[in-house]
Scaffold this motif. Structure first.
Motif, PDB file in Angstrom:
ATOM      1  N   SER A 202      -9.568  35.986  60.256  1.00 36.82           N
ATOM      2  CA  SER A 202     -10.294  36.955  59.433  1.00 36.82           C
ATOM      3  C   SER A 202     -10.690  36.361  58.084  1.00 36.82           C
ATOM      4  O   SER A 202     -11.719  36.730  57.518  1.00 36.82           O
ATOM      5  CB  SER A 202      -9.446  38.213  59.226  1.00 36.82           C
ATOM      6  N   VAL A 203      -9.872  35.425  57.593  1.00 35.62           N
ATOM      7  CA  VAL A 203     -10.201  34.771  56.322  1.00 35.62           C
ATOM      8  C   VAL A 203     -11.528  34.031  56.442  1.00 35.62           C
ATOM      9  O   VAL A 203     -12.420  34.159  55.595  1.00 35.62           O
ATOM     10  CB  VAL A 203      -9.076  33.790  55.925  1.00 35.62           C
ATOM     11  N   VAL A 204     -11.672  33.262  57.513  1.00 34.21           N
ATOM     12  CA  VAL A 204     -12.892  32.485  57.720  1.00 34.21           C
ATOM     13  C   VAL A 204     -14.087  33.411  57.924  1.00 34.21           C
ATOM     14  O   VAL A 204     -15.166  33.195  57.353  1.00 34.21           O
ATOM     15  CB  VAL A 204     -12.723  31.542  58.931  1.00 34.21           C
ATOM     16  N   TRP A 205     -13.920  34.442  58.733  1.00 34.26           N
ATOM     17  CA  TRP A 205     -15.033  35.338  59.033  1.00 34.26           C
ATOM     18  C   TRP A 205     -15.538  36.029  57.775  1.00 34.26           C
ATOM     19  O   TRP A 205     -16.747  36.059  57.509  1.00 34.26           O
ATOM     20  CB  TRP A 205     -14.595  36.354  60.078  1.00 34.26           C
ATOM     21  N   GLU A 206     -14.643  36.564  56.979  1.00 38.04           N
ATOM     22  CA  GLU A 206     -15.066  37.241  55.755  1.00 38.04           C
ATOM     23  C   GLU A 206     -15.718  36.263  54.780  1.00 38.04           C
ATOM     24  O   GLU A 206     -16.714  36.584  54.137  1.00 38.04           O
ATOM     25  CB  GLU A 206     -13.866  37.927  55.089  1.00 38.04           C
TER      26      GLU A 206
END
Length: 941
Positions: free
Chosen positions: A842-846
């Motif tokens: 989720s860190v990368v996606w956001e």
């Protein structure tokens, strides 16, 4: 057995940290996200319209004529380059000899991101010249028409920039032993980047000879190119290096390097087919000893190819160079192959067994191209698979010829064939022969279909016609078309000429002209024969309702079937695409049949349940009654069919009972990969603990046997060890995690004493995963920054991404954007490593939802790695919320560049993930709760 206290904590930490990450992001972006959520349904509707219209959008783009006019044909380039290493710019001048084949008053060629300062045509008057950016054309208009059959000389003075890019003519830097920054200049032209270095007719069929002169700083610097240097003119601070005129070749194969590299050399023996010639390997002076393996292997595999092709190598040298910054893994420039450092440099202090195999495979691939691709080249990029598919196929033969103990023929299954079967079972796939026009479409074609499917289909063709006849056809093809260009039909013509009993072209068109592949369904008839039917295999059952029916073959294939039976009978037949069913007649005593021997065919096989049961029983009672490749094939097909709901999950799960007796790398690689995949898919579902206990029990015996001591000279045992240890740690086997942590902590206490290269990624990643100390991460990060060996640097980078702290991963993601910390060539690898960590997903996606425009500005939409990024970082998304977010993202940023197909793949994969758990969870859970405990006892050693 329940989860260990530590592992339960890890699982909970992932959930808590992922939630915390989402909370932080929402807090930071609250206003924007609230607005996005209010608009989400409207944007999803727009996306669905976009998705449905994607084909029409592509067709509209095709109306732009990206191809050059056919009036002119270049025959010779006289090219003078001066890369200025201090300023990062370059200047150049060229003269192109051109034949006029159609009367015209315009000269149209390619030029992009170049400053054109002067254009002239000898004995002709130029009216004007202009640059057309969209088609990347330089259009020169003359005052008079050029008559047909005239020969003209076009002259151009030009310049450009080398900084902040990895294509065209560009600069690269490195630190020498003294810590000083050194700059070099090099080129990367495939597929459409030669036009960024010099104006040219940048299409593969427009071959010409090249006479190249390169200016370089005097002193320690030198220049190399495709051909031997013949002359050197000293000009004071600079020196001109003049090279002999090349053979006729495509623009994308031209190469120059200006550097202060050192080199080692050896001699390639032609053994009666042509003349011996030199092979040199170039690298930074402090790493030159690391080229020794590449030189030794490179010479050996080149000698094998000369004998296989039976066609002399046409140049007087074949050099290799390790480039500090390189966009691809390697590039097959004729006579001067360029590589990433990790793809050429081997050092026993840093390189693992897998690194050694990867280097050999890359060298074998690029050297295979010197004939298949360079000597004979596809006419247009539609037939790219003739280059890349054949080179992928040949690299395994080449490595196997030099290192027969590495099991490369079987490894083709797990590295090339089985992964592309996953991709090609989606509606977002494409045919092997794919129409492309624009630069974005061309660069996107360099994908797993052109390489892995192309290689797999060629491998199937060789198995069908026999290796001797296939080799004969290849030689005939190369001799007949040398220095020219071809289409797929030209190659198949030569194969068909040596085969009298099979209509090769008819069969192969079903594989090259339509995407996908079949599953063959096998049932036993009352008379003892076996009945075979086929249908297209799609991984998502819902896709069958959406699948197009536009193929003239109806998505049916002419399938070369091979089989073995329990009484030792072997046989083969061809299942024509226009036949509904085919029978296989065997002795009445035969109990079971196994199709696709050694998985040389590009298809899956599904059996009726009673036959699967007999195959499983045979595996458990006597695994060695099946070859290594067949055991790996049965495992792979069973799980793939169950994932697609075409087979009860009970079948592959029961098959795993035999793994207690399995000790070969290739089948265990298949099993271990699936055990890790199921672990990720079931992590937060009911039955996860039961699955974890069962998976650990399957791996317990082989884990104890392989241990943590690396063998000096057992390639396959070392590959098996890494696969097993990686899986054991991923499954949270307590001893594996303890061993990794002990070695990691010992390494941090004494960084000069590192674990064996084979174990480093496991130790770094799972050691970091178990650490809760920020100072530990900082210490590993400092070691990463200071590391100069490219292979070790990637291992340390992987370790840094194992941390279970979302803020640390976010900070690393930000740091990775600094070219001084993570080179551009490694940036996408770093991002994928972080996204593969459940905490980092989720860190990368956001992060990239917010930074997309900055990424486009840095890499450009023509960058195929950027185009594939979204599908890679969202590959594990499995919720309708995430699906909506991805669709919304595509609506917000509709321009996809080289990533059009990857966007379709991303949406399709997320839909599949959502439906997979709904379809298979109950089946898996019921089996685990009902029978796993009994099988667990049998498999424990």
């Amino acid at each position: 057995m329940f989860l260990s206290g530590y592992w339960l904590q890890v699982v909970l930490s992932w959930a808590v940290v992922a939630f915390a990450t989402a909370t932080v992001v929402v807090a930071v972006q609250k206003a924007k996200l609230e607005k996005d959520l209010q608009d989400v349904q409207n944007k999803i509707d727009i996306y669905e319209e976009w998705n449905g219209e994607s084909t029409h959008r592509m067709k509209r783009e095709d109306t732009v004529k990206y191809r050059l006019p056919t009036a002119l044909v270049p025959t010779h380039y006289n090219l003078y380059w001066h890369p200025d290493l201090e300023t990062g710019s370059f200047t150049g001048q060229l003269r192109i000899t051109i034949n006029v084949v159609e009367a015209t008053n315009q000269i149209v060629l390619h030029s992009y991101l170049l400053d054109i300062t002067n254009v002239y045509v000898l004995n002709r008057e130029v009216d004007k010249f202009e640059l057309e950016e969209e088609r990347q054309f330089l259009i020169i208009t003359l005052t008079e028409e050029l008559p047909k059959d005239a020969r003209i000389t076009l002259g151009i003075l030009f310049g450009g920039q080398m900084k902040d890019k990895l294509v065209g003519l560009y600069s690269s830097t490195y630190l020498n032993e003294a810590g000083d920054t050194r700059t070099i200049s090099t080129t990367k032209f495939e597929p459409t980047y030669a036009r960024q270095a010099f104006p040219c007719f940048d299409e593969p069929a427009l071959k010409a000879t090249f006479e190249i002169t390169v200016v370089h700083p005097s002193g320690s610097y030198h220049a190399v190119s495709n051909m031997q240097q013949t002359e050197s003119n000293y000009l004071g601070d600079f020196t001109e290096a003049i090279f002999e005129t090349s053979v006729s070749m495509s623009t994308y194969l031209v190469c120059i390097i200006v550097s202060d590299f050192s080199s080692y050399s050896t001699t390639v023996r032609a053994n009666g087919i042509g003349e011996d010639f030199s092979m040199q390997a170039y690298a930074t002076s402090h790493q030159i000893e690391k080229v020794e393996f590449a030189l030794e292997f490179g010479a050996a595999v080149t000698e094998y190819y000369i004998q296989y092709y039976k066609v002399p190598y046409p140049l007087t040298k074949l050099d290799m160079a390790a480039i500090p910054d390189f966009a691809s893994g390697a590039m097959e420039h004729w006579g001067l192959v360029t590589y990433r450092e990790t793809a050429l440099l081997y050092d026993t202090s840093y390189s693992s067994t897998a690194n050694k195999q990867s280097i050999a495979g890359t060298l074998a691939h690029e050297i295979a191209h010197q004939w298949f691709g360079n000597l004979v080249t596809m006419k247009w990029w539609n037939d790219l698979w003739l280059n890349e598919g054949f080179a992928r196929f040949m690299q395994y033969k080449g490595v196997d010829a030099v290192h027969p103990d590495w099991g490369m023929i079987e490894q083709f299954q797990i590295v090339a064939l089985q992964p592309v079967l996953v991709y090609d079972a989606k509606l977002s796939s494409h045919p092997i022969v794919q129409k492309v026009e624009s630069p974005d479409e061309i660069t996107a074609l360099f994908d797993t279909i052109s390489y892995e499917k192309g290689g797999s289909v060629i491998r199937m063709l060789e198995a069908l016609v026999g290796s001797d006849k296939f080799e004969e056809a290849v030689t005939n093809y190369l001799v007949k078309h040398q220095f020219n260009n071809t289409v797929t039909d030209d190659f198949l013509t030569e194969v068909e000429a040596v085969v009298t009993d099979v209509e090769i072209k008819k069969l192969m068109l079903t594989w090259t002209e339509q995407m996908g592949y079949p599953v063959l369904n096998v049932s036993k008839e009352a008379d003892g024969s076996f009945q075979v039917t086929q249908q297209r295999f799609l991984s998502n059952p819902a896709s069958y309702d959406e699948a197009p029916s536009d193929s003239e073959y109806g998505y049916r294939w002419s399938v070369p079937i091979t089989y073995i039976t329990d009484d030792g009978t072997e046989g083969s037949l061809i299942y024509d695409y226009d036949v509904e069913t085919v029978p296989i007649f065997v002795a009445s005593t035969v109990q079971w049949i196994k199709l696709n021997v050694n998985q040389t065919g590009y298809y899956r096989v599904n059996y009726e349940e009673s036959l699967w049961t007999l195959l499983i029983q045979q595996l458990i009672s006597n695994p060695d009654s099946f070859e290594i490749a067949d055991r790996a094939h049965l495992l792979n097909d069973a799980f793939a069919l169950a994932d697609a709901s075409q087979l009860s999950y009970r079948i592959p799960l029961e098959m795993t009972a035999y793994l207690g007796q399995e000790r070969d790398f290739v089948p265990w690689y298949v099993a271990a990969t699936k055990l890790r995949s199921l672990h990720r898919s079931l992590m937060f579902s009911e039955g996860y603990v039961t699955y974890l206990n069962y998976a650990r029990s399957l791996i317990a015996g082989v884990y104890e046997e392989v241990g943590w001591t690396v063998d000096a000279d057992n390639h396959l045992k070392n590959r098996l060890r890494v696969s097993i240890l990686t899986t054991a740690c991923a499954l949270g086997v307590p001893d594996c995690l303890e061993q990794a942590a002990q070695r990691f902590n010992a390494f941090l206490l004494n960084p000069t004493s590192r674990p064996s290269p084979d174990l480093r990624e496991i130790v770094y990643y799972y050691g970091m995963q178990q650490s809760t100390s920020q100072s530990t991460w900082e210490q590993l990060f400092q070691l990463f920054v200071a590391e100069t060996d490219a292979s070790e640097k990637l291992k340390l980078m992987y370790g840094l991404t194992g941390v279970l702290n979302s803020q640390t991963l976010f900070n690393f993601l930000v740091l990775a954007g600094d070219e001084n910390i993570v080179r551009s060539q490694d940036y996408f690898t770093c991002v994928q490593y972080i996204a593969a960590n459940p905490v980092g997903e989720s860190v990368v996606w956001e992060f990239f939802r917010e930074q997309w425009l900055q990424l486009i500005a840095r890499f450009g939409l023509n960058n195929r790695n950027l185009g594939r990024l979204i599908s890679q970082i969202t590959a594990n998304f499995a919720s309708s919320v995430k699906l909506e977010e991805v669709q919304q993202f595509f609506v917000k940023y509709p321009e996809s560049g080289a990533g059009a197909n990857s966007r379709l793949e991303a949406v399709e994969t997320i839909k599949y993930n959502i439906e997979w758990l709904a379809r298979n969870h109950a089946d898996i859970t019921d089996w685990l709760s009902g029978t796993a405990s009994a099988l667990t006892k049998k498999t424990q050693l």
